[in-house]
Design a protein around this motif. Structure first.
Motif: not given
Length: 277
Positions: A148-162
């Motif tokens: 859940s933590e990894a998916e949350l962070l990945q979802t947020l950071l996709e706003a900055c690229g891949q």
């Protein structure tokens, strides 16, 4: 660890307010992932905090205030400063916090040693194009950070690229490939433009066309999912201009030089990690 109190919209904190922190905050806000008023950044002086204020974010000189106000905290300090900062905030870390480091060379094990037992920590290796929301990032999770933590962070950071999750062992390789790779690509882009300048093209036009060529090629590779060799073959016709140019690149050792550059940068990243660890 006591539980942190956070209700309502997600609040994101930044400890350290340099260019990378600003780039990530800007991406989150522009993509609508987080509202500016719910972003809080800390730094020792106002020098960089003014950029966060310009985005509409809140600022402070207190690292503790960031931890006490936000459950997701991104540490964007200089690598040599991070251990001291983690030790400073450790007393206010709670079971609700998700702690993310973008500092190069500081392993997850060091973060976990400096924070209370069970702290949920992750590492992110970003690169400078995050500034224009076209970053290439990888993340690695600590022992107590789950899906859940990894998916949350990945979802947020996709706003900055891949952003992709990798084992921590690959973070240093990402630094060599993508972090340092920005400089390698700039050197190649500059060389392409200078070749055109040598052949009579105005410099401003040459640099613009070289940059656009890199951008267009990258988009084709990503959107079509092609191997670079396939796209290279598509451009290369028998007896044409491209094969002559490729022959010249091979004579100059382009492939070997690029491979050696990534290897050298990766080895240096590993050396810095051992030194700091």
């Amino acid at each position: 660890m006591a539980a942190a109190a956070e209700t309502g919209p997600r609040r994101v904190g930044f400890v350290g307010a340099g260019r990378m922190a600003e780039a990530i905050a800007q991406g989150l806000i522009r993509a609508g992932k987080v509202e500016a008023q719910y972003v809080l950044a800390s730094a020792p002086t106002d020098r960089n905090l003014c950029h966060f204020r310009a985005l509409g974010c809140r600022t402070t000189h207190s690292n503790h205030e960031v931890l006490q106000s936000c459950s997701l905290v991104i540490f964007a300090t200089k690598p040599h400063v991070l251990p001291a900062v983690l030790a400073e905030v450790a007393p206010v870390v709670t079971t609700e916090h998700i702690l993310v480091s973008v500092a190069a060379g500081v392993p997850l094990s060091t973060m976990e040693e400096l924070l209370p037992p069970g702290a949920r920590v992750l590492r992110v290796s970003p690169n400078l194009p995050c500034v224009v929301q076209e970053g290439a990032m990888v993340l690695a999770r600590g022992r107590h950070a789950g899906n859940s933590e990894a998916e949350l962070l990945q979802t947020l950071l996709e706003a900055c690229g891949q952003c992709e999750e990798v084992p921590e062992a690959q973070v240093d390789t990402h630094t060599g490939l993508s972090g340092s790779g920005v400089a390698f690509v700039c050197a190649f882009s500059e060389a392409l433009a200078e070749g055109a300048i040598k052949m009579g093209m105005p410099s401003g036009l040459a640099y613009r066309i070289a940059a656009q060529t890199l951008l267009g090629t990258a988009k084709m590779l990503l959107q079509k999912g092609q191997h670079p060799a396939q796209l290279r073959t598509d451009v290369c016709t028998p007896g044409g201009t491209t094969i002559y140019g490729l022959h010249a690149l091979e004579q100059g050792g382009l492939r070997a030089a690029a491979m050696s550059a990534v290897e050298a940068a990766t080895r240096r990243a590993k050396e810095m990690r051992k030194w700091r660890g």
